[in-house]
Design a protein around this motif. Structure first.
Motif, mmCIF file in Angstrom:
data_model
loop_
_atom_site.group_PDB
_atom_site.id
_atom_site.type_symbol
_atom_site.label_atom_id
_atom_site.label_comp_id
_atom_site.label_asym_id
_atom_site.label_seq_id
_atom_site.Cartn_x
_atom_site.Cartn_y
_atom_site.Cartn_z
ATOM 1 N N THR A 155 0.859 -1.175 0.000
ATOM 2 C CA THR A 155 0.000 0.000 0.000
ATOM 3 C C THR A 155 0.896 1.225 0.000
ATOM 4 O O THR A 155 2.087 1.144 0.328
ATOM 5 N N ALA A 156 0.324 2.358 -0.376
ATOM 6 C CA ALA A 156 1.109 3.593 -0.427
ATOM 7 C C ALA A 156 0.229 4.768 -0.049
ATOM 8 O O ALA A 156 -0.987 4.754 -0.287
ATOM 9 N N TRP A 157 0.825 5.773 0.533
ATOM 10 C CA TRP A 157 0.093 6.991 0.896
ATOM 11 C C TRP A 157 1.087 8.119 1.139
ATOM 12 O O TRP A 157 2.295 7.903 1.204
ATOM 13 N N THR A 158 0.558 9.303 1.290
ATOM 14 C CA THR A 158 1.359 10.472 1.627
ATOM 15 C C THR A 158 0.781 11.098 2.882
ATOM 16 O O THR A 158 -0.440 11.172 3.046
ATOM 17 N N GLU A 159 1.658 11.514 3.787
ATOM 18 C CA GLU A 159 1.195 12.149 5.015
ATOM 19 C C GLU A 159 2.133 13.268 5.420
ATOM 20 O O GLU A 159 3.277 13.347 4.958
ATOM 21 N N ILE A 160 1.630 14.130 6.275
ATOM 22 C CA ILE A 160 2.444 15.194 6.848
ATOM 23 C C ILE A 160 2.701 14.846 8.306
ATOM 24 O O ILE A 160 1.795 14.431 9.030
ATOM 25 N N GLU A 161 3.940 15.017 8.724
ATOM 26 C CA GLU A 161 4.309 14.764 10.117
ATOM 27 C C GLU A 161 4.927 16.029 10.690
ATOM 28 O O GLU A 161 5.822 16.625 10.075
#
Length: 504
Positions: A155-161
């Motif tokens: 699976t793949a995703w983009t997030e802000i940390e």
């Protein structure tokens, strides 16, 4: 060699990943003078857990990561929402013992295996103030997850940390979040990258079991209390190993609560099953007490020295106390860690698990809650009354000291039994908890005085052997004698006040 860092961070996402490719202008966040581009880091992390995901169930993460400026092994222990302690160990081919020991109470004898691999392309920015000081690190992480065991797929995703700088004000994160929300970004639905990867590539991480509905019977309430104390012991294990303040005391209290529950509610849980476990809990409490009692004694004697005028300090008293405390505590710490690493401790945890899995409930467990629980409280209270009465009648001396100590232990047990009863009996149980806590404190002051006098005799003997003056130790001994005498004198009135308020 391991290092520990307190990590305060928040993660954000957008349902369709819109708005995550570019950050909003964060120089408009109050306090931010500039956003410094720190480049892109390529991170490769493999996460480890048991086959049944015991670490994930407790929101713990253990990983081996390369890339970036903190390559190595990382163990993250939850502290509160959005706050974790990150324990870092150098890179190696196998999980370092320093980290496996911290998860032993949960992993037990199970094998730690790779469960997920995460490849992250991390675009990092620093939010800095007018002086160039770091306020927070913000990154856009493009993540690809591959399941290694317990599931399959990717699976793949983009997030802000957003991670707060060391010693930063957590309120600053609220300001950053307000700006991100205006840009169409919201808090991540997953607590961590690992949690999301597990969810999207296989079965969800095993959470703490929901055991039945709300408590109804006396047995339900007793088992709920037992379960809470078992969970406390397991959760406190890493903190005890790390020598976190008050962790040893808290674990010891959990063992005492369990022991008291098994004895007080012996009409609900079969003592033929619980008594052997009580014996093992007593052993564990004793091992924990070696460290805790030394800590309490040192604090008491240090405070007593601080109260003395300089003219009453004869010889290197403070130096001798520090050396005495250090030598004894160093030995007790080593012994305690050996206990937690031993098979006997693990066997105790397994026994508690088995008891909760197949509870040894007696007939009274299915009965009316207030009747069964009130009966147990009354029995404890009557026994306490007998012990206090005996202590009051005895002459001052060693025999009375022992009697007061026995009354103190019974007051603790009555308090724990009343804690369990609060959801059932309400106000009367709450008042009993409060009264028992006050009485326990009074009797505890007496016991601490007894222990302090024994320690002062040891210190005086060491000083004498070294040719030092024993005067100051004698002064402190006399003060401790007066403290104990005051407790003994006030005990009859204090107990009568408790009796007058108790209605069971």
């Amino acid at each position: 060699m391991v290092d520990t860092k307190r990590e305060i961070e928040r993660k954000y996402e957008a349902d369709d990943n819109a708005g995550l490719s570019e950050l909003p202008d964060l120089t408009r966040v109050r306090g931010v003078s500039a956003v410094v581009d720190k480049g892109v880091a390529e991170l490769d992390a493999t996460y480890y857990d048991t086959a049944d995901q015991r670490l994930a169930a407790a929101s713990l993460t253990l990983r081996r990561r390369t890339g970036g400026d903190d390559a190595g092994w990382h163990l993250k222990l939850p502290v509160s929402d959005g706050v974790r302690d990150e324990i870092h160990a150098p890179l190696s081919d196998t999980v370092p013992h320093a980290l496996t020991s911290l998860v032993r109470s949960r992993v037990r004898d199970a094998e730690l295996v790779p469960v997920v691999r995460l490849l992250s392309s991390r675009d990092v920015r620093h939010l800095v103030d007018d002086a160039g000081g770091l306020l927070a690190e913000i990154s856009v992480d493009r993540v690809r997850a591959e399941r290694l065991s317990g599931g399959d797929g990717t699976t793949a995703w983009t997030e802000i940390e957003v991670e707060l700088a060391d010693d930063g004000d957590p309120a600053f994160l609220d300001k950053v979040e307000k700006k991100l929300r205006k840009a169409g970004v919201s808090r991540s639905r997953s607590a961590s990258k690992l949690a999301r990867a597990l969810e999207e590539t296989g079965r969800k991480p095993r959470r703490k079991a929901v055991v039945g509905a709300a408590p109804v019977t006396a047995g339900d309430y007793v088992l709920a209390y037992v379960r809470a104390q078992r969970d406390a012991i397991v959760a406190l294990d890493p903190a005890v190993r790390r020598d976190v303040h008050d962790a040893v005391h808290s674990m010891r209290v959990a063992t005492r609560r369990l022991r008291g529950t098994f004895r007080s509610y012996g009409g609900i849980l079969d003592r033929a099953v619980t008594d052997p476990i009580r014996d093992e809990l007593k052993w564990l409490a004793g091992e924990l007490g070696v460290d805790r009692d030394q800590e309490v004694l040192t604090e008491r004697l240090t405070a007593a020295l601080d109260e003395l005028p300089p003219r009453l300090l004869a010889g290197p008293v403070r130096e001798r106390l520090r050396t005495w405390a250090h030598d004894r505590r160093a030995g007790s710490r080593s012994r305690l860690i050996a206990v937690l690493d031993g098979g006997r401790y693990l066997d105790l945890l397994v026994a508690l698990d088995s008891l909760l899995a197949t509870p040894p409930l007696l007939k009274a467990a299915a009965g009316t809650t207030d009747k069964a629980i009130t009966k147990a409280l009354r029995k404890d209270f009557d026994k306490l009354s007998e012990l206090v009465g005996r202590a009051v009648e005895l002459p001052t001396g060693t025999v009375r000291d022992l009697a007061v100590h026995e009354a103190r232990k019974k007051a603790k047990r009555a308090r724990y039994a009343a804690e369990l009863a609060v959801p059932v009996l309400g106000g009367p149980a709450k008042r009993l908890v409060s009264d028992m806590k006050s009485l326990q404190g009074l009797l505890g002051e007496h016991q601490d005085s007894v222990m302090a006098r024994e320690a002062l005799l040891d210190l005086a003997a060491e000083a004498h052997t070294a040719g030092e003056s024993g005067f100051t130790y004698g002064v402190l001994y006399g003060r401790e004698e007066r403290t104990a005498a005051a407790v003994e004198a006030g005990l009859p009135e204090a107990w009568e006040a408790v009796r007058s308020r108790t209605a069971l």
